[in-house]
Write an enzyme that holds these catalytic residues in place. Structure first.
Site, PDB file in Angstrom:
ATOM      1  N   GLY A 211     -19.390 -24.861   3.849  1.00  0.00           N
ATOM      2  CA  GLY A 211     -19.628 -24.402   5.713  1.00  0.00           C
ATOM      3  C   GLY A 211     -20.549 -26.183   6.167  1.00  0.00           C
ATOM      4  O   GLY A 211     -20.558 -26.887   6.540  1.00  0.00           O
TER       5      GLY A 211
ATOM      6  N   ARG B 182      -7.809 -14.386  -6.189  1.00  0.00           N
ATOM      7  CA  ARG B 182      -8.627 -14.406  -6.110  1.00  0.00           C
ATOM      8  C   ARG B 182      -9.943 -12.948  -6.438  1.00  0.00           C
ATOM      9  O   ARG B 182      -9.753 -12.538  -6.360  1.00  0.00           O
ATOM     10  CB  ARG B 182      -9.729 -14.737  -4.843  1.00  0.00           C
ATOM     11  CG  ARG B 182     -11.429 -15.724  -5.466  1.00  0.00           C
ATOM     12  CD  ARG B 182     -11.913 -15.467  -4.031  1.00  0.00           C
ATOM     13  NE  ARG B 182     -13.186 -16.582  -4.721  1.00  0.00           N
ATOM     14  CZ  ARG B 182     -14.554 -16.243  -3.445  1.00  0.00           C
ATOM     15  NH1 ARG B 182     -14.117 -15.813  -2.017  1.00  0.00           N
ATOM     16  NH2 ARG B 182     -15.591 -16.695  -3.524  1.00  0.00           N
TER      17      ARG B 182
ATOM     18  N   ASN C 291      -6.937 -12.961  -1.034  1.00  0.00           N
ATOM     19  CA  ASN C 291      -8.682 -13.126  -1.163  1.00  0.00           C
ATOM     20  C   ASN C 291      -9.048 -11.862  -0.524  1.00  0.00           C
ATOM     21  O   ASN C 291      -8.612 -11.646   0.269  1.00  0.00           O
ATOM     22  CB  ASN C 291      -8.822 -14.100  -0.515  1.00  0.00           C
ATOM     23  CG  ASN C 291     -10.062 -13.905  -1.131  1.00  0.00           C
ATOM     24  OD1 ASN C 291     -11.135 -12.951  -1.578  1.00  0.00           O
ATOM     25  ND2 ASN C 291     -11.169 -15.351  -0.546  1.00  0.00           N
TER      26      ASN C 291
ATOM     27  N   HIS D 183     -22.042 -26.646  -3.679  1.00  0.00           N
ATOM     28  CA  HIS D 183     -21.351 -25.553  -2.495  1.00  0.00           C
ATOM     29  C   HIS D 183     -22.205 -25.156  -2.083  1.00  0.00           C
ATOM     30  O   HIS D 183     -22.871 -24.419  -2.456  1.00  0.00           O
ATOM     31  CB  HIS D 183     -20.598 -24.976  -3.408  1.00  0.00           C
ATOM     32  CG  HIS D 183     -19.631 -23.743  -2.829  1.00  0.00           C
ATOM     33  ND1 HIS D 183     -18.551 -23.952  -2.743  1.00  0.00           N
ATOM     34  CD2 HIS D 183     -20.136 -22.977  -2.025  1.00  0.00           C
ATOM     35  CE1 HIS D 183     -18.120 -22.424  -1.452  1.00  0.00           C
ATOM     36  NE2 HIS D 183     -19.510 -22.559  -0.999  1.00  0.00           N
TER      37      HIS D 183
ATOM     38  N   ARG E 204     -29.067 -14.395   0.512  1.00  0.00           N
ATOM     39  CA  ARG E 204     -29.963 -14.464  -0.055  1.00  0.00           C
ATOM     40  C   ARG E 204     -31.090 -15.648  -0.949  1.00  0.00           C
ATOM     41  O   ARG E 204     -31.339 -16.179  -0.102  1.00  0.00           O
ATOM     42  CB  ARG E 204     -29.133 -14.698  -1.153  1.00  0.00           C
ATOM     43  CG  ARG E 204     -27.922 -13.781  -1.203  1.00  0.00           C
ATOM     44  CD  ARG E 204     -26.832 -14.523  -1.790  1.00  0.00           C
ATOM     45  NE  ARG E 204     -25.436 -14.230  -1.155  1.00  0.00           N
ATOM     46  CZ  ARG E 204     -24.450 -14.371  -1.975  1.00  0.00           C
ATOM     47  NH1 ARG E 204     -24.343 -15.102  -3.322  1.00  0.00           N
ATOM     48  NH2 ARG E 204     -23.046 -13.736  -0.918  1.00  0.00           N
TER      49      ARG E 204
ATOM     50  N   HIS F 216     -19.011 -19.622  -7.255  1.00  0.00           N
ATOM     51  CA  HIS F 216     -17.897 -20.386  -7.183  1.00  0.00           C
ATOM     52  C   HIS F 216     -17.409 -21.483  -7.830  1.00  0.00           C
ATOM     53  O   HIS F 216     -16.493 -22.632  -7.789  1.00  0.00           O
ATOM     54  CB  HIS F 216     -18.821 -21.144  -5.848  1.00  0.00           C
ATOM     55  CG  HIS F 216     -19.679 -20.743  -4.817  1.00  0.00           C
ATOM     56  ND1 HIS F 216     -20.841 -20.630  -4.728  1.00  0.00           N
ATOM     57  CD2 HIS F 216     -18.810 -19.809  -3.784  1.00  0.00           C
ATOM     58  CE1 HIS F 216     -21.444 -20.154  -4.039  1.00  0.00           C
ATOM     59  NE2 HIS F 216     -20.157 -19.467  -2.849  1.00  0.00           N
TER      60      HIS F 216
ATOM     61  N   GLY G 157     -23.227 -18.109   1.350  1.00  0.00           N
ATOM     62  CA  GLY G 157     -23.705 -18.439  -0.378  1.00  0.00           C
ATOM     63  C   GLY G 157     -23.940 -19.975  -0.680  1.00  0.00           C
ATOM     64  O   GLY G 157     -22.635 -20.969  -0.251  1.00  0.00           O
TER      65      GLY G 157
ATOM     66  N   GLU H 245     -10.438 -23.846  -2.361  1.00  0.00           N
ATOM     67  CA  GLU H 245     -10.413 -22.401  -3.261  1.00  0.00           C
ATOM     68  C   GLU H 245      -8.739 -22.059  -2.787  1.00  0.00           C
ATOM     69  O   GLU H 245      -8.328 -21.998  -4.886  1.00  0.00           O
ATOM     70  CB  GLU H 245     -11.105 -22.053  -3.434  1.00  0.00           C
ATOM     71  CG  GLU H 245     -12.644 -21.582  -3.542  1.00  0.00           C
ATOM     72  CD  GLU H 245     -13.333 -21.364  -3.088  1.00  0.00           C
ATOM     73  OE1 GLU H 245     -13.424 -21.246  -1.396  1.00  0.00           O
ATOM     74  OE2 GLU H 245     -14.308 -20.767  -4.102  1.00  0.00           O
TER      75      GLU H 245
HETATM   76  P1  ADP Z   1     -18.400 -18.784   3.388  1.00  0.00           P
HETATM   77  O1  ADP Z   1     -20.274 -19.051   2.393  1.00  0.00           O
HETATM   78  O2  ADP Z   1     -19.083 -17.537   4.032  1.00  0.00           O
HETATM   79  O3  ADP Z   1     -17.815 -19.391   2.882  1.00  0.00           O
HETATM   80  P2  ADP Z   1     -18.998 -21.078   5.084  1.00  0.00           P
HETATM   81  O4  ADP Z   1     -18.621 -22.592   4.051  1.00  0.00           O
HETATM   82  O5  ADP Z   1     -18.027 -21.319   6.014  1.00  0.00           O
HETATM   83  O6  ADP Z   1     -19.848 -19.881   4.531  1.00  0.00           O
HETATM   84  O7  ADP Z   1     -20.530 -21.729   5.474  1.00  0.00           O
HETATM   85  C1  ADP Z   1     -21.153 -21.695   6.156  1.00  0.00           C
HETATM   86  C2  ADP Z   1     -22.637 -22.374   7.060  1.00  0.00           C
HETATM   87  O8  ADP Z   1     -21.710 -23.567   6.885  1.00  0.00           O
HETATM   88  C3  ADP Z   1     -23.393 -21.728   7.911  1.00  0.00           C
HETATM   89  O9  ADP Z   1     -24.070 -21.844   7.799  1.00  0.00           O
HETATM   90  C4  ADP Z   1     -22.530 -22.464   9.094  1.00  0.00           C
HETATM   91  O10 ADP Z   1     -23.935 -22.853  10.497  1.00  0.00           O
HETATM   92  C5  ADP Z   1     -23.073 -23.598   8.939  1.00  0.00           C
HETATM   93  N1  ADP Z   1     -21.715 -24.011   9.242  1.00  0.00           N
HETATM   94  C6  ADP Z   1     -20.452 -24.621   9.837  1.00  0.00           C
HETATM   95  N2  ADP Z   1     -20.522 -25.861  10.244  1.00  0.00           N
HETATM   96  C7  ADP Z   1     -21.856 -26.740  10.948  1.00  0.00           C
HETATM   97  C8  ADP Z   1     -21.484 -27.251  11.397  1.00  0.00           C
HETATM   98  N3  ADP Z   1     -20.873 -28.570  12.110  1.00  0.00           N
HETATM   99  N4  ADP Z   1     -23.065 -27.803  10.564  1.00  0.00           N
HETATM  100  C9  ADP Z   1     -23.822 -27.503  10.534  1.00  0.00           C
HETATM  101  N5  ADP Z   1     -23.450 -26.271   9.955  1.00  0.00           N
HETATM  102  C10 ADP Z   1     -22.331 -25.863  10.058  1.00  0.00           C
END
Ligand code: ADP
Length: 398
Positions: A329, A90, A7, A207, A240, A179, A211, A383
């Site tokens: 996340g 990717r 990626n 998702h 965004r 995504h 993003g 992914e």
């Molecule tokens: P990306 O789109 O960059 O791959 P991620 O899927 O890692 O991002 O998601 C990032 C988001 O997930 C951030 O807003 C982060 O605060 C949130 N996040 C990660 N762990 C937790 C948690 N334990 N509780 C709440 N939010 C979380």
């Protein structure tokens, strides 16, 4: 056979090496700060972690760092790079052309380059990563797995904007969605968890990461998704803005904002960050909301509200809703946000089990209550595993 998943971003290359067809991860890591005087390598293998400063003035050098790490006598995991039979890349934008993953040839390279116009931040570094891998691993099969591919099943009624039709014909301005690899992966896992064939399940996949996008998956196919021509449309995200009245931009342009400023505002200064004025990170916002920040609370409320709205809209689109999936996340980790999104949804058959929602394990779990007509799942997205599976299937067509 080992499959390397790549990626490549503008200044980083993330990698995962899989043993296929088992799908086990042999090693993973990334080279960051490519192009700077000092770049950084993080490499995880056999339950160990190795971090070091490295020289990676460009992506070719970054790829060489990865390959020499993978074959290193101490921290490596393969004896010879010829063990890597295929590389899956990717790629963010495949336009209208790519409906699935493909083996890369010169035509595919040309197309990815052409679609850079639609994804200027993503396709060029993806392409640089592909060229570097082709250079370093000339005998491996190279494949491209597109974020847009899963959404090419979206019907015209959902992908054409209410603009003059020749804008679509001349410039291919339409909804593409992103995504896609994640939505496809979690929808498939969801059908498997429900014990039904994916062609028999109607699922809304949420998702929610930095993003965020929501997809309506009807009988295994994406029929609508919240992101559009670019990843800016849809729900409110980390930075965004998501859906806004387009006239806001004309109004602000009249006030003196340039196109560049508006672009930066909508992509980098809006969403959770813009509303709260504090952070784009959900965990930070939760902390501030707990301490009484009204703007942090407002950002959280708006975020959840917008997701609920899409779930409602896509329930109507699907006609019959079997399951909702949370991933990314926020989707995987933020139980309070999931509870907020699903609260008061019993009229469309969604009821959460508070205990299951708050449990942190397993990574794939049912969180709806027994009486919930619609099943609700948390499913960790993967992914890279999906790209490795596609790449292996393309490299072994039988
Ligand atoms: P990306 O789109 O960059 O791959 P991620 O899927 O890692 O991002 O998601 C990032 C988001 O997930 C951030 O807003 C982060 O605060 C949130 N996040 C990660 N762990 C937790 C948690 N334990 N509780 C709440 N939010 C979380």
């Amino acid at each position: 056979m080992k499959v390397l998943v790549i990626n490549a971003g503008s200044s980083s290359i993330k990698y995962q090496l899989f043993e296929m067809p088992a799908g086990t991860i042999v090693a993973k890591g990334m080279v960051e700060r490519i192009g700077e005087p000092e770049s950084a390598l993080v490499h995880q293998y056999n339950n160990s972690k190795f971090a070091s400063e490295v020289k990676a003035p460009d992506h070719d050098a970054g790829m060489q760092v990865i390959l020499s790490t993978l074959t290193d006598a101490k921290i490596g995991v393969v004896k010879n790079i010829s063990e890597i039979g295929a590389v899956g890349h990717r790629v963010v934008h495949g336009g209208e052309e790519f409906t699935g993953s493909v083996i890369i040839n010169s035509h595919v390279l040309d197309s990815i380059e052409r679609f850079a116009d639609l994804a200027p931040l993503h396709n060029p570094p993806n392409l640089t990563g592909i060229r570097a891998a082709m250079h370093s691993l000339p005998s491996a099969v190279q494949t491209a797995c597109f974020d847009t591919a899963f959404h090419t099943s979206i019907p015209k009624t959902a992908y054409i904007y209410g603009l003059p039709y020749d804008i679509y014909e001349k410039y291919r301005v339409r909804r593409y969605g992103f995504h896609g690899t994640s939505h496809r992966y979690v929808a498939q896992r969801c059908a498997a968890l429900m014990g039904v064939d994916k062609s028999r399940a109607n699922i809304i996949t949420c998702h929610l990461g930095n993003g965020c996008s929501i997809t309506a998956v009807k009988e295994g196919k994406s029929v609508d998704t919240s992101m559009g021509l670019t990843p800016l449309e849809g729900v409110v995200m980390g930075t965004r803005c998501g859906d806004i009245d387009p006239a806001i931009l004309f109004y602000l342009a009249d006030k003196g904002y340039t196109v560049k400023q508006l672009n930066t505002m909508c992509n980098k200064q809006s969403g959770l960050l813009g509303i709260s004025g504090i952070s784009n990170d959900m965990r930070n916002l939760r902390e501030h909301a707990k301490e009484g920040s009204e703007r942090a609370r407002l950002a959280l409320d708006i975020f959840g509200y917008r997701v609920t709205k899409y779930i409602g809209a896509y329930t109507a689109v699907l006609g019959r809703l079997d399951a909702v999936v949370f991933t990314g996340g926020i989707g995987e980790n933020d139980a309070a946000m999931r509870a907020q999104i699903c609260a008061g949804q019993s009229q469309i058959g969604i009821a959460i089990d508070a205990g299951a929602n708050e449990a942190r394990e397993p990574k794939e779990r049912l969180i709806s209550a027994a009486q919930s007509r619609v099943k609700v799942y948390v499913i960790a997205t993967d992914e890279e595993a999906a790209i490795a599976a596609d790449t292996y299937a393309l490299a072994h067509p039988d």
